[in-house]
Design a protein around this motif. Structure first.
Motif, PDB file in Angstrom:
ATOM      1  N   GLN A 187      28.375  52.075  32.166  1.00  0.00           N
ATOM      2  CA  GLN A 187      29.824  52.224  32.154  1.00  0.00           C
ATOM      3  C   GLN A 187      30.511  50.866  32.087  1.00  0.00           C
ATOM      4  O   GLN A 187      30.141  49.928  32.783  1.00  0.00           O
ATOM      5  N   ARG A 188      31.531  50.792  31.229  1.00  0.00           N
ATOM      6  CA  ARG A 188      32.277  49.541  31.064  1.00  0.00           C
ATOM      7  C   ARG A 188      33.356  49.381  32.114  1.00  0.00           C
ATOM      8  O   ARG A 188      33.709  48.277  32.502  1.00  0.00           O
ATOM      9  N   HIS A 189      33.909  50.514  32.548  1.00  0.00           N
ATOM     10  CA  HIS A 189      35.035  50.465  33.481  1.00  0.00           C
ATOM     11  C   HIS A 189      34.585  49.932  34.838  1.00  0.00           C
ATOM     12  O   HIS A 189      33.560  50.346  35.368  1.00  0.00           O
ATOM     13  N   GLN A 190      35.359  49.034  35.397  1.00  0.00           N
ATOM     14  CA  GLN A 190      35.066  48.492  36.713  1.00  0.00           C
ATOM     15  C   GLN A 190      35.984  49.126  37.753  1.00  0.00           C
ATOM     16  O   GLN A 190      37.196  49.181  37.578  1.00  0.00           O
ATOM     17  N   THR A 191      35.396  49.632  38.820  1.00  0.00           N
ATOM     18  CA  THR A 191      36.190  50.235  39.878  1.00  0.00           C
ATOM     19  C   THR A 191      37.064  49.189  40.551  1.00  0.00           C
ATOM     20  O   THR A 191      36.607  48.097  40.887  1.00  0.00           O
ATOM     21  N   GLN A 192      38.339  49.520  40.727  1.00  0.00           N
ATOM     22  CA  GLN A 192      39.275  48.589  41.349  1.00  0.00           C
ATOM     23  C   GLN A 192      39.520  48.992  42.793  1.00  0.00           C
ATOM     24  O   GLN A 192      39.611  50.173  43.120  1.00  0.00           O
ATOM     25  N   ASN A 193      39.637  47.980  43.651  1.00  0.00           N
ATOM     26  CA  ASN A 193      39.917  48.247  45.048  1.00  0.00           C
ATOM     27  C   ASN A 193      41.358  48.706  45.223  1.00  0.00           C
ATOM     28  O   ASN A 193      42.235  48.388  44.407  1.00  0.00           O
ATOM     29  N   VAL A 194      41.594  49.455  46.289  1.00  0.00           N
ATOM     30  CA  VAL A 194      42.953  49.895  46.585  1.00  0.00           C
ATOM     31  C   VAL A 194      43.804  48.672  46.907  1.00  0.00           C
ATOM     32  O   VAL A 194      43.427  47.839  47.738  1.00  0.00           O
ATOM     33  N   PRO A 195      44.958  48.528  46.246  1.00  0.00           N
ATOM     34  CA  PRO A 195      45.824  47.366  46.516  1.00  0.00           C
ATOM     35  C   PRO A 195      46.232  47.323  47.985  1.00  0.00           C
ATOM     36  O   PRO A 195      46.565  48.359  48.579  1.00  0.00           O
ATOM     37  N   ALA A 196      46.188  46.118  48.556  1.00  0.00           N
ATOM     38  CA  ALA A 196      46.494  45.966  49.984  1.00  0.00           C
ATOM     39  C   ALA A 196      47.399  44.763  50.200  1.00  0.00           C
ATOM     40  O   ALA A 196      47.306  43.758  49.484  1.00  0.00           O
ATOM     41  N   LEU A 197      48.262  44.870  51.208  1.00  0.00           N
ATOM     42  CA  LEU A 197      49.078  43.728  51.613  1.00  0.00           C
ATOM     43  C   LEU A 197      48.195  42.687  52.290  1.00  0.00           C
ATOM     44  O   LEU A 197      47.264  43.026  53.010  1.00  0.00           O
ATOM     45  N   HIS A 198      48.504  41.405  52.052  1.00  0.00           N
ATOM     46  CA  HIS A 198      47.822  40.365  52.822  1.00  0.00           C
ATOM     47  C   HIS A 198      48.218  40.550  54.277  1.00  0.00           C
ATOM     48  O   HIS A 198      49.364  40.916  54.583  1.00  0.00           O
ATOM     49  N   TRP A 199      47.297  40.297  55.182  1.00  0.00           N
ATOM     50  CA  TRP A 199      47.578  40.575  56.591  1.00  0.00           C
ATOM     51  C   TRP A 199      48.785  39.807  57.118  1.00  0.00           C
ATOM     52  O   TRP A 199      49.494  40.276  58.023  1.00  0.00           O
ATOM     53  N   GLN A 200      49.064  38.656  56.520  1.00  0.00           N
ATOM     54  CA  GLN A 200      50.228  37.897  56.968  1.00  0.00           C
ATOM     55  C   GLN A 200      51.550  38.550  56.564  1.00  0.00           C
ATOM     56  O   GLN A 200      52.601  38.236  57.130  1.00  0.00           O
ATOM     57  N   ASP A 201      51.497  39.467  55.580  1.00  0.00           N
ATOM     58  CA  ASP A 201      52.705  40.161  55.146  1.00  0.00           C
ATOM     59  C   ASP A 201      52.892  41.506  55.843  1.00  0.00           C
ATOM     60  O   ASP A 201      53.940  42.142  55.674  1.00  0.00           O
ATOM     61  N   VAL A 202      51.895  41.927  56.606  1.00  0.00           N
ATOM     62  CA  VAL A 202      51.976  43.229  57.259  1.00  0.00           C
ATOM     63  C   VAL A 202      53.100  43.282  58.301  1.00  0.00           C
ATOM     64  O   VAL A 202      53.829  44.281  58.359  1.00  0.00           O
ATOM     65  N   PRO A 203      53.299  42.246  59.135  1.00  0.00           N
ATOM     66  CA  PRO A 203      54.350  42.332  60.154  1.00  0.00           C
ATOM     67  C   PRO A 203      55.729  42.635  59.574  1.00  0.00           C
ATOM     68  O   PRO A 203      56.456  43.482  60.105  1.00  0.00           O
ATOM     69  N   ALA A 204      56.098  41.972  58.479  1.00  0.00           N
ATOM     70  CA  ALA A 204      57.420  42.202  57.883  1.00  0.00           C
ATOM     71  C   ALA A 204      57.552  43.654  57.430  1.00  0.00           C
ATOM     72  O   ALA A 204      58.600  44.291  57.631  1.00  0.00           O
ATOM     73  N   PHE A 205      56.502  44.179  56.812  1.00  0.00           N
ATOM     74  CA  PHE A 205      56.559  45.569  56.352  1.00  0.00           C
ATOM     75  C   PHE A 205      56.617  46.516  57.542  1.00  0.00           C
ATOM     76  O   PHE A 205      57.426  47.446  57.562  1.00  0.00           O
ATOM     77  N   TYR A 206      55.763  46.280  58.535  1.00  0.00           N
ATOM     78  CA  TYR A 206      55.732  47.161  59.701  1.00  0.00           C
ATOM     79  C   TYR A 206      57.103  47.217  60.378  1.00  0.00           C
ATOM     80  O   TYR A 206      57.604  48.295  60.713  1.00  0.00           O
ATOM     81  N   GLN A 207      57.713  46.062  60.543  1.00  0.00           N
ATOM     82  CA  GLN A 207      59.000  46.013  61.242  1.00  0.00           C
ATOM     83  C   GLN A 207      60.142  46.615  60.420  1.00  0.00           C
ATOM     84  O   GLN A 207      61.207  46.947  60.960  1.00  0.00           O
ATOM     85  N   SER A 208      59.891  46.774  59.109  1.00  0.00           N
ATOM     86  CA  SER A 208      60.924  47.401  58.262  1.00  0.00           C
ATOM     87  C   SER A 208      60.892  48.930  58.370  1.00  0.00           C
ATOM     88  O   SER A 208      61.813  49.601  57.889  1.00  0.00           O
ATOM     89  N   LEU A 209      59.871  49.465  58.992  1.00  0.00           N
ATOM     90  CA  LEU A 209      59.754  50.918  59.159  1.00  0.00           C
ATOM     91  C   LEU A 209      60.548  51.333  60.394  1.00  0.00           C
ATOM     92  O   LEU A 209      59.995  51.686  61.440  1.00  0.00           O
ATOM     93  N   ASN A 210      61.868  51.275  60.279  1.00  0.00           N
ATOM     94  CA  ASN A 210      62.725  51.429  61.459  1.00  0.00           C
ATOM     95  C   ASN A 210      63.684  52.608  61.379  1.00  0.00           C
ATOM     96  O   ASN A 210      64.620  52.707  62.169  1.00  0.00           O
ATOM     97  N   GLU A 211      63.445  53.521  60.408  1.00  0.00           N
ATOM     98  CA  GLU A 211      64.342  54.670  60.280  1.00  0.00           C
ATOM     99  C   GLU A 211      63.936  55.828  61.196  1.00  0.00           C
ATOM    100  O   GLU A 211      64.700  56.767  61.399  1.00  0.00           O
ATOM    101  N   GLY A 212      62.718  55.795  61.690  1.00  0.00           N
ATOM    102  CA  GLY A 212      62.276  56.841  62.605  1.00  0.00           C
ATOM    103  C   GLY A 212      61.937  58.165  61.949  1.00  0.00           C
ATOM    104  O   GLY A 212      61.889  59.194  62.622  1.00  0.00           O
ATOM    105  N   THR A 213      61.676  58.155  60.631  1.00  0.00           N
ATOM    106  CA  THR A 213      61.294  59.393  59.950  1.00  0.00           C
ATOM    107  C   THR A 213      59.824  59.703  60.225  1.00  0.00           C
ATOM    108  O   THR A 213      59.055  58.837  60.658  1.00  0.00           O
TER     109      THR A 213
END
Length: 400
Positions: free
Chosen positions: A200-226
């Motif tokens: 097979q020619r196709h190469q499996t790609q990993n699931v895109p992930a945030l760098h761990w240093q960017d996780v805090p900003a994203f986590y703290q943006s989850l503030n709507e309480g849904t």
């Protein structure tokens, strides 16, 4: 001159003594001394007389025998031998019991208990259903060879490599299942098909992930309480997969420990043990907040019924213009543990629910590192919330 038919009556047949009685048109009833008997149809085809049984009397009534006789007379009028045709139909019927579609369903049913959620999501069966059965489902499993498999999977072999690989794997299981049933199959057909299809020619790609240093900003943006945001927050804080989080039931939580049933854990081959997840202070706060939305004990209930879908959190991130996906936060956590802590490999891997070490090693090592993981997850929680102390140090890390 037309031969008379329907000469008998039901009462006459019942009252008849032992002997042979003609109903006309070649239909005879042979009565026995005990009152039973059998129906026989005599016809001439290809220059010779043929006799075929139409069933026993009185199990087959006179009316039923007449209908069956007319069916086979029609076959004779078409120039066919009714006995040979009936034998062929019986052989075809027997073969149809072993069509690939039937074997595949039987294989699926026999493996349901091994699959997460008994395979209810259909993920085990869907590669077969979508890519194999539409073209090979009606083929007797004993007739399937490598060329059939190649022709079916060639269109997706390179473009949808992972899907094709799963379909090939499932088909191989079906062939082995057929062999276990005593059917004659080529167990090497899938391997031969791979040789024909090429690498097979196709190469499996990993699931895109945030760098761990960017996780805090994203986590703290989850503030709507849904519900969706709360589920994402808990997924990030615990480094667990989507399914255990979505199906979290309140009776799985005791104090600061969440016990995930083994059936909800993926990637823990070799163990049927439930998995304990230490809950950080922040994770417990998220759970308390989410309880307001709980229904039927499920913390993250769907809008109408059940729980939120597998795509709910992904769609949320997509709407925010992110290419990263929820599953990627597991990679974020693992990279943080490797780069910003000296947590032992087995502790970090166990945090993610991975089985560490071989069977013999696990037999002697009974710990699940709960206390060490509790410390690590509390620090990860602190990072996500933007509090200090991002470095974790374990004493005697080599021996824990």
């Amino acid at each position: 001159m037309t031969r008379a038919i329907n000469k008998l009556s039901a009462q006459a047949v019942k009252a008849a003594d032992a002997g042979k009685y003609s109903d006309g048109g070649g239909l005879w009833v042979f009565k026995n001394e005990d009152g039973g008997g059998k129906w026989v149809l005599r016809v001439h085809v290809h220059g010779r007389r043929r006799e075929m049984g139409l069933g026993g009397y009185p199990a087959v009534s006179l009316k039923e025998a007449r209908l069956e006789a007319e069916k086979w007379r029609s076959v004779v009028r078409q120039g066919q031998d009714p006995i040979k045709l009936r034998e062929k139909q019986a052989r075809d019927s027997a073969r149809n019991l072993h069509l690939l579609s039937d074997v595949a369903l039987d294989a699926f049913e026999s493996r349901k208990a091994e699959l997460k959620g008994d395979g209810k999501a259909g993920r085990w069966f869907s590669p077969l259903e979508l890519h194999i059965l539409p073209k090979l489902g009606k083929v007797p499993v004993s007739d399937i060879d490598q060329r059939d498999i190649r022709d079916v999977l060639a269109p997706i072999w390179h473009d949808k490599a992972e899907t094709a690989r799963k379909a090939m794997n499932r088909l191989s299981i079906c062939l082995r299942h057929a062999a276990a049933l005593g059917l004659e199959v080529d167990l090497q057909a899938t391997e031969k098909a791979k040789a024909l299809l090429g690498k097979q020619r196709h190469q499996t790609q990993n699931v895109p992930a945030l760098h761990w240093q960017d996780v805090p900003a994203f986590y703290q943006s989850l503030n709507e309480g849904t519900v969706t945001e709360l589920a994402l927050r808990l997924l990030i804080l615990t480094a667990q997969r989507s399914a255990p989080v979505r199906f979290l039931h309140l009776d799985q939580i005791e104090g600061d420990v969440w016990t995930v049933p083994a059936s909800r854990m993926k990637g823990r081959i070799g163990t049927t043990t439930d998995f304990r997840v230490p809950l950080s202070t922040e994770a417990q706060a998220v759970i308390e907040q989410a309880k307001a939305f709980a229904r039927d004990g499920f913390l993250f209930a769907g809008v109408r019924r059940g729980v939120i879908s597998d795509a709910t959190m992904s769609k949320y991130m997509n709407r925010r213009g992110m290419k990263e996906r929820p599953h990627g936060f597991r990679s974020s956590f693992r990279d943080w543990a490797a780069e910003a802590t000296n947590a032992p490999h087995e502790v970090a891997e166990t945090c993610m629910g991975h089985v560490v070490g071989g069977k013999v090693e696990r037999a002697y090592r009974r710990t699940d590192f709960l206390e060490q993981r509790r410390v690590l997850m509390e620090r990860w929680s602190g990072l996500c919330c933007g509090t200090p102390s991002q470095i974790v140090r374990f004493a005697n890390a080599q021996h824990q």
